[in-house]
Design a protein around this motif. Structure first.
Motif, PDB file in Angstrom:
ATOM      1  N   LEU A  23      -7.365  48.542  -0.388  1.00 29.70           N
ATOM      2  CA  LEU A  23      -6.824  47.310  -0.981  1.00 29.70           C
ATOM      3  C   LEU A  23      -5.349  47.486  -1.317  1.00 29.70           C
ATOM      4  O   LEU A  23      -4.525  46.594  -1.059  1.00 29.70           O
ATOM      5  N   ILE A  24      -5.004  48.617  -1.894  1.00 30.72           N
ATOM      6  CA  ILE A  24      -3.601  48.870  -2.265  1.00 30.72           C
ATOM      7  C   ILE A  24      -2.704  48.855  -1.033  1.00 30.72           C
ATOM      8  O   ILE A  24      -1.616  48.267  -1.047  1.00 30.72           O
ATOM      9  N   GLU A  25      -3.170  49.482   0.021  1.00 31.86           N
ATOM     10  CA  GLU A  25      -2.348  49.559   1.240  1.00 31.86           C
ATOM     11  C   GLU A  25      -2.153  48.192   1.889  1.00 31.86           C
ATOM     12  O   GLU A  25      -1.188  47.984   2.630  1.00 31.86           O
ATOM     13  N   MET A  26      -3.032  47.230   1.598  1.00 31.75           N
ATOM     14  CA  MET A  26      -2.957  45.913   2.214  1.00 31.75           C
ATOM     15  C   MET A  26      -2.400  44.841   1.279  1.00 31.75           C
ATOM     16  O   MET A  26      -2.411  43.661   1.616  1.00 31.75           O
ATOM     17  N   LEU A  27      -1.907  45.252   0.101  1.00 32.56           N
ATOM     18  CA  LEU A  27      -1.364  44.277  -0.839  1.00 32.56           C
ATOM     19  C   LEU A  27      -0.207  43.499  -0.232  1.00 32.56           C
ATOM     20  O   LEU A  27       0.602  44.059   0.536  1.00 32.56           O
ATOM     21  N   PRO A  28      -0.067  42.232  -0.575  1.00 30.31           N
ATOM     22  CA  PRO A  28       1.108  41.478  -0.124  1.00 30.31           C
ATOM     23  C   PRO A  28       2.382  42.076  -0.718  1.00 30.31           C
ATOM     24  O   PRO A  28       2.336  42.734  -1.776  1.00 30.31           O
ATOM     25  N   PRO A  29       3.513  41.862  -0.108  1.00 32.23           N
ATOM     26  CA  PRO A  29       4.771  42.340  -0.672  1.00 32.23           C
ATOM     27  C   PRO A  29       4.996  41.758  -2.067  1.00 32.23           C
ATOM     28  O   PRO A  29       4.697  40.589  -2.333  1.00 32.23           O
ATOM     29  N   ALA A  30       5.489  42.598  -2.979  1.00 30.43           N
ATOM     30  CA  ALA A  30       5.856  42.173  -4.343  1.00 30.43           C
ATOM     31  C   ALA A  30       4.666  41.697  -5.165  1.00 30.43           C
ATOM     32  O   ALA A  30       4.822  40.957  -6.129  1.00 30.43           O
ATOM     33  N   CYS A  31       3.465  42.114  -4.772  1.00 27.16           N
ATOM     34  CA  CYS A  31       2.270  41.815  -5.571  1.00 27.16           C
ATOM     35  C   CYS A  31       1.829  43.101  -6.256  1.00 27.16           C
ATOM     36  O   CYS A  31       1.640  44.129  -5.592  1.00 27.16           O
ATOM     37  N   MET A  32       1.670  43.054  -7.572  1.00 32.06           N
ATOM     38  CA  MET A  32       1.214  44.230  -8.301  1.00 32.06           C
ATOM     39  C   MET A  32      -0.289  44.170  -8.510  1.00 32.06           C
ATOM     40  O   MET A  32      -0.826  43.147  -8.925  1.00 32.06           O
ATOM     41  N   LEU A  33      -0.954  45.289  -8.222  1.00 28.60           N
ATOM     42  CA  LEU A  33      -2.375  45.427  -8.510  1.00 28.60           C
ATOM     43  C   LEU A  33      -2.522  46.008  -9.910  1.00 28.60           C
ATOM     44  O   LEU A  33      -2.072  47.122 -10.183  1.00 28.60           O
ATOM     45  N   VAL A  34      -3.140  45.247 -10.796  1.00 26.74           N
ATOM     46  CA  VAL A  34      -3.431  45.706 -12.150  1.00 26.74           C
ATOM     47  C   VAL A  34      -4.909  46.070 -12.186  1.00 26.74           C
ATOM     48  O   VAL A  34      -5.767  45.202 -12.042  1.00 26.74           O
ATOM     49  N   ILE A  35      -5.196  47.369 -12.345  1.00 24.50           N
ATOM     50  CA  ILE A  35      -6.581  47.846 -12.347  1.00 24.50           C
ATOM     51  C   ILE A  35      -6.994  48.158 -13.774  1.00 24.50           C
ATOM     52  O   ILE A  35      -6.435  49.036 -14.427  1.00 24.50           O
ATOM     53  N   ASP A  36      -7.984  47.431 -14.243  1.00 25.85           N
ATOM     54  CA  ASP A  36      -8.547  47.621 -15.574  1.00 25.85           C
ATOM     55  C   ASP A  36      -9.677  48.635 -15.443  1.00 25.85           C
ATOM     56  O   ASP A  36     -10.735  48.345 -14.898  1.00 25.85           O
ATOM     57  N   GLU A  37      -9.436  49.846 -15.950  1.00 26.87           N
ATOM     58  CA  GLU A  37     -10.407  50.937 -15.838  1.00 26.87           C
ATOM     59  C   GLU A  37     -10.991  51.296 -17.202  1.00 26.87           C
ATOM     60  O   GLU A  37     -11.147  52.466 -17.543  1.00 26.87           O
ATOM     61  N   ALA A  38     -11.341  50.288 -17.977  1.00 27.14           N
ATOM     62  CA  ALA A  38     -11.835  50.511 -19.338  1.00 27.14           C
ATOM     63  C   ALA A  38     -13.050  51.435 -19.361  1.00 27.14           C
ATOM     64  O   ALA A  38     -13.256  52.172 -20.337  1.00 27.14           O
ATOM     65  N   TYR A  39     -13.859  51.409 -18.303  1.00 28.39           N
ATOM     66  CA  TYR A  39     -15.118  52.150 -18.317  1.00 28.39           C
ATOM     67  C   TYR A  39     -15.072  53.408 -17.456  1.00 28.39           C
ATOM     68  O   TYR A  39     -16.120  53.999 -17.167  1.00 28.39           O
ATOM     69  N   TYR A  40     -13.890  53.838 -17.068  1.00 29.42           N
ATOM     70  CA  TYR A  40     -13.828  54.882 -16.047  1.00 29.42           C
ATOM     71  C   TYR A  40     -14.455  56.195 -16.502  1.00 29.42           C
ATOM     72  O   TYR A  40     -15.057  56.922 -15.703  1.00 29.42           O
ATOM     73  N   GLU A  41     -14.372  56.532 -17.804  1.00 30.45           N
ATOM     74  CA  GLU A  41     -14.976  57.787 -18.274  1.00 30.45           C
ATOM     75  C   GLU A  41     -16.501  57.755 -18.192  1.00 30.45           C
ATOM     76  O   GLU A  41     -17.145  58.806 -18.202  1.00 30.45           O
ATOM     77  N   LEU A  42     -17.074  56.566 -18.124  1.00 26.26           N
ATOM     78  CA  LEU A  42     -18.527  56.420 -18.097  1.00 26.26           C
ATOM     79  C   LEU A  42     -19.068  56.273 -16.681  1.00 26.26           C
ATOM     80  O   LEU A  42     -20.276  56.206 -16.477  1.00 26.26           O
ATOM     81  N   SER A  43     -18.189  56.223 -15.718  1.00 24.10           N
ATOM     82  CA  SER A  43     -18.596  56.102 -14.327  1.00 24.10           C
ATOM     83  C   SER A  43     -18.737  57.490 -13.715  1.00 24.10           C
ATOM     84  O   SER A  43     -17.942  58.389 -13.983  1.00 24.10           O
ATOM     85  N   GLU A  44     -19.746  57.640 -12.900  1.00 24.42           N
ATOM     86  CA  GLU A  44     -19.933  58.907 -12.189  1.00 24.42           C
ATOM     87  C   GLU A  44     -19.338  58.835 -10.783  1.00 24.42           C
ATOM     88  O   GLU A  44     -19.539  59.738  -9.973  1.00 24.42           O
ATOM     89  N   GLU A  45     -18.603  57.761 -10.526  1.00 24.59           N
ATOM     90  CA  GLU A  45     -18.006  57.568  -9.208  1.00 24.59           C
ATOM     91  C   GLU A  45     -16.627  58.222  -9.140  1.00 24.59           C
ATOM     92  O   GLU A  45     -15.934  58.365 -10.144  1.00 24.59           O
ATOM     93  N   GLU A  46     -16.232  58.582  -7.940  1.00 27.58           N
ATOM     94  CA  GLU A  46     -14.912  59.171  -7.721  1.00 27.58           C
ATOM     95  C   GLU A  46     -13.828  58.111  -7.948  1.00 27.58           C
ATOM     96  O   GLU A  46     -13.948  56.971  -7.505  1.00 27.58           O
ATOM     97  N   LEU A  47     -12.769  58.506  -8.654  1.00 33.48           N
ATOM     98  CA  LEU A  47     -11.672  57.581  -8.906  1.00 33.48           C
ATOM     99  C   LEU A  47     -10.780  57.460  -7.680  1.00 33.48           C
ATOM    100  O   LEU A  47     -10.626  58.418  -6.911  1.00 33.48           O
ATOM    101  N   PRO A  48     -10.169  56.290  -7.471  1.00 32.25           N
ATOM    102  CA  PRO A  48      -9.224  56.153  -6.359  1.00 32.25           C
ATOM    103  C   PRO A  48      -8.056  57.129  -6.506  1.00 32.25           C
ATOM    104  O   PRO A  48      -7.594  57.405  -7.625  1.00 32.25           O
ATOM    105  N   ALA A  49      -7.601  57.657  -5.390  1.00 35.57           N
ATOM    106  CA  ALA A  49      -6.433  58.541  -5.387  1.00 35.57           C
ATOM    107  C   ALA A  49      -5.190  57.662  -5.307  1.00 35.57           C
ATOM    108  O   ALA A  49      -4.826  57.165  -4.240  1.00 35.57           O
ATOM    109  N   ILE A  50      -4.563  57.434  -6.457  1.00 29.17           N
ATOM    110  CA  ILE A  50      -3.388  56.569  -6.526  1.00 29.17           C
ATOM    111  C   ILE A  50      -2.240  57.373  -7.119  1.00 29.17           C
ATOM    112  O   ILE A  50      -2.357  57.909  -8.235  1.00 29.17           O
ATOM    113  N   ALA A  51      -1.144  57.481  -6.398  1.00 25.98           N
ATOM    114  CA  ALA A  51       0.021  58.189  -6.925  1.00 25.98           C
ATOM    115  C   ALA A  51       0.512  57.483  -8.175  1.00 25.98           C
ATOM    116  O   ALA A  51       0.658  56.255  -8.182  1.00 25.98           O
ATOM    117  N   VAL A  52       0.758  58.239  -9.224  1.00 25.42           N
ATOM    118  CA  VAL A  52       1.120  57.621 -10.496  1.00 25.42           C
ATOM    119  C   VAL A  52       2.472  56.919 -10.427  1.00 25.42           C
ATOM    120  O   VAL A  52       2.766  56.048 -11.245  1.00 25.42           O
TER     121      VAL A  52
END
Length: 387
Positions: free
Chosen positions: A194-223
């Motif tokens: 999804l990040i790689e296909m974002l339109p130009p000048a569009c920011m993806l805001v990811i709300d990860e409020a529950y990420y510590e409770l997920s057993e899923e792998e987190l996306p690899a996103i450069a900070v």
């Protein structure tokens, strides 16, 4: 108190606040009716509070001790830079403090993001029915909200969100992952695509409020990726919802922009002390993750035992399909409230056929186990009478 007014010639005119046109156009709406408000309306308290996705297991004892110690210094403002907490978070995530800003929970940070990016007429894209608070901030800035329905799998529809963002030239695409209110999630590769296909000048805001409770792998996103900002909170896995403290991860230039408009003294000294101590208690977090997992399994079993279907969850709640329509789910909710069990239900289709139940202690879940069959029986009877 006397009314304020102005005098023109010999005539006096009563005047009020000169609200902006945007504010004048908005309805006065509270996104969530608090359980306290419901209790006041019904004239008695709930026996269990399983509707607000709070951590009823409570925060780390280290965090409680830190708050108690910090309370005597509450006459002082908190550090406006949250220096110690940002340093600890940076070490935990292997980034720099310049990649982190601390705010009044994710909600406070969402308000900041809206102020930074949204002007009147700007397009904002989100899923219809996902966590709604960002919408209110965007509307307050005059932004235009474009929504996309959930997919048939009760997950946010990433291709449809992307298509809508391209169609309307969105300034922001908002993704809650894991999602509230469904509990579902998108795997890391899909978010990365999804990040790689974002339109130009569009920011993806990811709300990860529950990420510590997920057993899923987190996306690899450069900070330092300027296309993305990630939001985290101490309200869920760390059990500090009442402290109102969270943080954002992003590129240094993005993070620095928050200083232009954030409430610099918005996070108090006690909250900062609590978050710092909670972050340092890995053993407690591991225990909480295990207890939440067990609670989810118990809620799943309760749903199946009553002929209902739990949606997959990577959060501290389970959304349960009541197998009928929104009207029926609303009756089930009402019946549970009558029996002093506070739960919620999603407000938009297709998820409005469900109720959402937070994880809790064994005693809390056992009470829900006892009351749900009665609520369902009463709801079926009431529905048959209506028909």
């Amino acid at each position: 108190m006397a009314a304020l007014g102005r005098t023109i010639g010999r005539r006096s005119f009563i005047t009020g606040p000169r609200f902006t046109p945007v504010v004048q156009s908005l309805p006065s709406i509270v996104p969530f009716v608090a359980p306290e408000e419901i209790e006041r309306s019904r004239g008695k308290p709930f026996a269990v509070r399983l509707g607000a996705n709070e951590l009823t297991f409570g925060p780390s004892p280290k965090a409680v001790a830190a708050m108690q110690e910090a309370a005597s210094d509450a006459w002082m403002y908190g550090d406006p830079k949250s220096h110690e907490l940002r340093a600890a978070l940076a070490a935990k995530h292997s980034v720099q403090p310049s990649n982190i800003v601390v705010g009044e929970g994710i909600d406070g940070l969402l308000n900041n993001v809206a102020s930074l990016l949204i002007s009147p007429g700007d397009a904002f894209v989100t899923s219809k029915g996902t966590y709604p608070t960002f919408n209110y901030f965007v509307q307050g800035k005059g932004g235009v909200i474009h929504t996309v329905p959930y997919g048939s799998d009760d997950r946010q529809d990433l291709p449809a969100l992307l298509a809508k963002a391209n169609e309307v030239d969105a300034k922001i695409l908002y993704l809650v992952n894991p999602d509230n209110p469904s509990g579902t999630w998108h795997a890391a590769p899909r978010v990365e695509m999804l990040i790689e296909m974002l339109p130009p000048a569009c920011m993806l805001v990811i709300d990860e409020a529950y990420y510590e409770l997920s057993e899923e792998e987190l996306p690899a996103i450069a900070v330092d990726d300027l296309r993305v900002i990630r939001l985290r909170t101490f309200s869920k896995a760390y059990g500090l919802a009442g402290c109102r403290i969270g943080y954002a991860l992003g590129a240094p230039d993005t993070i620095a922009s928050f200083d232009k408009l954030r409430n610099h003294f918005g996070v108090g000294r006690v909250s900062q002390a609590a978050a710092l101590a909670a972050l340092d208690d890995d053993a407690h977090l591991i225990d909480i993750q295990s207890r939440v997992r067990q609670s989810r399994e118990a809620l799943n079993s309760i749903a199946y035992d009553n002929g209902l279907t739990p949606l997959p969850s990577a959060t501290n709640f389970v959304t349960i399909d009541c197998k009928r329509d929104a009207a029926f789910a609303k009756v089930v909710l009402s019946e549970l409230h009558e029996m002093d069990v506070f739960v919620r239900m999603p407000g938009a289709p297709p998820l409005d056929r469900c109720i959402r139940v937070s994880c809790g202690t064994e005693a809390e879940i056992d009470l829900f186990r006892q009351k749900l069959p009665i609520a369902l029986e009463n709801a079926h009877r009431r529905s048959s009478l209506i028909i």
